[in-house]
Design an enzyme around this catalytic site. Sequence first.
Site, short mmCIF file in Angstrom:
data_model
loop_
_atom_site.label_atom_id
_atom_site.label_comp_id
_atom_site.label_asym_id
_atom_site.label_seq_id
_atom_site.Cartn_x
_atom_site.Cartn_y
_atom_site.Cartn_z
CG ASN A 7 -1.86 1.14 1.29
OD1 ASN A 7 -1.78 2.06 0.46
ND2 ASN A 7 -2.75 1.13 2.25
NE ARG A 95 -6.14 1.64 -0.27
CZ ARG A 95 -6.22 2.74 0.46
NH1 ARG A 95 -5.18 3.19 1.11
NH2 ARG A 95 -7.36 3.38 0.55
CG HIS A 184 -13.24 2.96 2.91
ND1 HIS A 184 -14.04 3.85 3.59
CD2 HIS A 184 -11.97 3.35 3.13
CE1 HIS A 184 -13.29 4.76 4.19
NE2 HIS A 184 -12.02 4.47 3.92
N GLY A 216 -11.03 7.31 7.99
CA GLY A 216 -12.01 7.55 6.94
C GLY A 216 -13.24 6.71 7.26
NE ARG A 245 -10.71 11.64 4.65
CZ ARG A 245 -10.72 10.40 4.19
NH1 ARG A 245 -11.55 10.06 3.22
NH2 ARG A 245 -9.92 9.50 4.69
CG ASP A 286 -7.64 8.20 18.60
OD1 ASP A 286 -8.51 7.58 19.26
OD2 ASP A 286 -6.66 7.64 18.09
N GLY A 334 -11.36 0.69 12.72
CA GLY A 334 -10.94 1.08 14.07
C GLY A 334 -12.07 1.42 15.02
CB ILE A 335 -14.65 4.07 15.08
CG1 ILE A 335 -13.59 5.16 15.18
CG2 ILE A 335 -15.87 4.42 15.92
CD1 ILE A 335 -14.01 6.51 14.61
CD GLU A 337 -12.12 -4.02 13.04
OE1 GLU A 337 -11.16 -4.34 13.77
OE2 GLU A 337 -12.02 -3.87 11.81
CG ASN A 338 -11.36 -1.52 18.45
OD1 ASN A 338 -11.22 -2.65 18.90
ND2 ASN A 338 -10.67 -1.06 17.43
CD GLU A 388 -8.84 -1.46 3.91
OE1 GLU A 388 -8.88 -0.94 2.79
OE2 GLU A 388 -8.82 -0.80 4.97
#
Length: 405
Positions: A7, A95, A184, A216, A245, A286, A334-335, A337-338, A388
């Site tokens: 990537n 990628r 994505h 993202g 964003r 974050d 990240g968000i 899943e957690n 990914e």
Amino acid sequence: MKYLVINSGSSSIKYQVIDMTTESVLATGLVERIGEASGRVQTTFYPGTARERESVVEQAIADHGSGMRSVLALLTDQEQGIITQPSEIAAIGHRVVHGGEDFQASTLITPVVIQAIERNIPLAPLHNPANLDGIRVAMEIFTGLPQVAVFDTAFHQTMPPRAFLYALPYALYEQDRVRRYGFHGTSHRFVAGECARLLGKPLSQCNLITVHLGNGCSMTAIENGVSVDTSLGMTPLEGLVMGTRSGDVDPALHLFLQQHKGMDLAAIDAMLNKESGLKGLCGLNDMRDIHKAAAGGDERAALALAVQTYRNRKYIGAFMAVLGRVDAIVFTAGIGENDPVVRAESLEGLEAFGVRLDPDRNRRHTGEARCISQEDSRVRVFVIPTNEELAIAREVAVVIGGKRR
Ligand code: ADP
């Protein structure tokens, strides 16, 4: 059967070596600060196993070529390395962010493919040139090896015109390919496949809403296994509230900012991409920091959380209307899943639409793919970790090995 997944970004290269016989990661790493005075090559060998070890080399890295050569030196290092020579790598997956309308699927890289990726640079001026750097360098170093381009946009090429067109003068689409593409795609496709497995039916019979919430963020409506709408548009700025964003804004905002704030288009673009989203609302991007701040009484942090989760809910509702029947909603990245709070707030009030979250299951963190809805929930809810790199490696296997998806 070792594949290298690359990537390549403008000043970094992320990579993994995956043994495809077991789908296990042999090495994962990052080349950072390419072109700067001090660079860094970090590799973790055999991550997550008893043999795990890390190697870090700090050195100036002039360009992508020298970055890739440092990686190869680490991978073939006599003591630490995981291969003895480059020819042990069977294939490389890259990628590539924007395939425009040229690519509906991953593809073997040829000079014609490179030209098409170049042609799409205007649609992804920051990403495609960096991805091409990675491809060119890998072709030089691993001469003759099959290399496959895996596009972020390809999965969404099944969107019908009513979903991908903006209501703009049609000539803009015909002449300049101004339309929604979505991104994505590799992640949405991967978690959709995993979800189908958990539902115990073929993906081609599944209607899903996949919700990718990382730095993202994007959401995809999947009908009978294919993408029929997604929240990101011509560029990765549309739709959901992201780390920095903005997601959706009124298109007349640009004119207002120019007239009343004296901002030029470059400044507005930078603001919308880098200073907006969660960061714009509360100064933090974050989600872990946002929770801490909100718990400490920071009202703006709480507001940022509310704006993001409300937007998520609004899009979930829209995609439910698009699909009619929804088998499952899948949270990932990240968000996704957690973060049980973001998941719960994003689904708040959707009981009438058949979504019944199980609060205990939602709070339990396992790191595994799991169902977090109640037994009687008509629409099931899953948390499915995205991967990914593995998704790219599997695409490579499909393209060069004729494997079925
Ligand atoms: P990227 O889009 O860069 O691949 P990730 O998918 O890794 O990003 O997601 C990064 C984001 O995930 C971080 O900015 C952070 O907000 C969020 N995140 C990571 N771990 C947690 C956690 N335990 N709780 C809440 N959010 C988390």
